[in-house]
Design an enzyme around this catalytic site. Sequence first.
Site, mmCIF file in Angstrom:
data_model
loop_
_atom_site.group_PDB
_atom_site.id
_atom_site.type_symbol
_atom_site.label_atom_id
_atom_site.label_comp_id
_atom_site.label_asym_id
_atom_site.label_seq_id
_atom_site.Cartn_x
_atom_site.Cartn_y
_atom_site.Cartn_z
ATOM 1 N N LYS A 87 0.793 -1.231 0.000
ATOM 2 C CA LYS A 87 0.000 0.000 0.000
ATOM 3 C C LYS A 87 0.826 1.284 0.000
ATOM 4 O O LYS A 87 0.382 2.328 -0.485
ATOM 5 C CB LYS A 87 -0.934 0.010 1.208
ATOM 6 C CG LYS A 87 -2.095 -0.955 1.119
ATOM 7 C CD LYS A 87 -3.162 -0.449 0.161
ATOM 8 C CE LYS A 87 -4.432 -1.265 0.241
ATOM 9 N NZ LYS A 87 -5.481 -0.751 -0.652
ATOM 10 N N SER A 334 0.733 -9.983 -0.903
ATOM 11 C CA SER A 334 0.502 -8.541 -0.846
ATOM 12 C C SER A 334 0.693 -7.915 0.527
ATOM 13 O O SER A 334 0.836 -6.697 0.632
ATOM 14 C CB SER A 334 -0.907 -8.216 -1.353
ATOM 15 O OG SER A 334 -1.887 -8.897 -0.599
#
Length: 434
Positions: A87, A334
């Site tokens: 992110k 991720s």
Amino acid sequence: MSESRGAGSVSESRGPSAGGAGLSEGGAGLSEGGTGVIGLDEIEAARVRVAAVIRSTPVRRTETLSAVAGRPVMLKPEQRQRTGSFKVRGAYNLISRLPPGSEVVAASAGNHAQGVAFAATGAGIKSTIFMPEAASLPKVEATRSYGATVRLEGKVVDDCFALARLYAEETGAFYVPPFDHPAIMAGQGTIGLELAEEAPDAEVVVVPVGGGGLISGIAAALALRNTGIRVVGVEAEGAACVAASLAAGRSVTLDRVHTMADGIAVKSTSDLVLAHVSRFVDEVVTVDEEEIARAVLLLLERSKAVIEPAGAVGLAAILAGKIRGDGPAVALLSGGNVDPLLLIKVVDHGLSAAGRYLVFRAVLDDRPGALAGLTATLAGMGLNVLEVNHHRSGFTLGIQEVQVQMTVETRGPEHRTLVLDALKEAGYPVDALS
């Protein structure tokens, strides 16, 4: 492209959008980009911009997981990124371009919150993050440690989105959406540029999908670089808003989401995401809770990697045989921001799903030594007893009978069958409960 259907009924929605239209840097607009797709030049510019703050996460081959999957498997370990997930790439690409003295606001239950907080502090910008009242304490504290003002308001993340947008309207702060902005997508797309260089022989890249900003950027980068690498998105079965939107031909909102993969538990996507997914993504598939838990457990045991459920869905799809082909597959990990309490539950669930526990019941004579005889039989098989429940009432039993429910560790499904057969041969009438 093809897609799988998600869980839950849907209604039409436009998805979240970014506030603060009109801010720009040298002609590079930061306003919301409609449904136009990002270009390769934007992704390459983002790579230069974020280079100072991201960590190198080179792709690596895993022989152990390759053997399990029956095809070459490579991992892109973004859990090693600053803030523990990808992110920070998108957040920094957007926030670093805002004028000095700006303020940003965002809403998140975890990874996006930390990425925005880190990026804002690094750019010398004030940040306010709305998080649900029941947000994980480690994630709240991590967000604060990166310099953000955290406001615990709202029951769920969707409440926080509304609160953050209202805050932006009232204060003039720039609302940083979790996925629905070209600059966010371009920042995440820098992973695609790295994959093109680190895994040029890959047949397919498998990407977790929540709102869809990550896969939008990665797929655009790989396609615009003309790599020929297929891109497959993976959603949790109980939160498949992108698959449902593709099936409907428009952005829709799920009535509910239900998954352990809280990082991708998103009710709706946006037109901007759908434009990218429709053009650049080859397929979207789903995985169930057991498949997710098995992947988390395998990564922990075999790769010594702590990965949150949302970060493991790509590998889960590969291991479950849901990614067609037999060539090299890259699973994007991720993120690794998992609450320790949730990790315990997920590991336990994964052990059960992998057949590593056997729960059975047996009816014994209600006499001294009967239970000891059963446990001795189990000990003779080299089994570890985890739990024993002894019942004399509440069941249909003879006056001189007792029911015992036991949980034992096994090595897998085949071993479980061997244990049950051995108990029956030893004279114990047992019924498997798991």
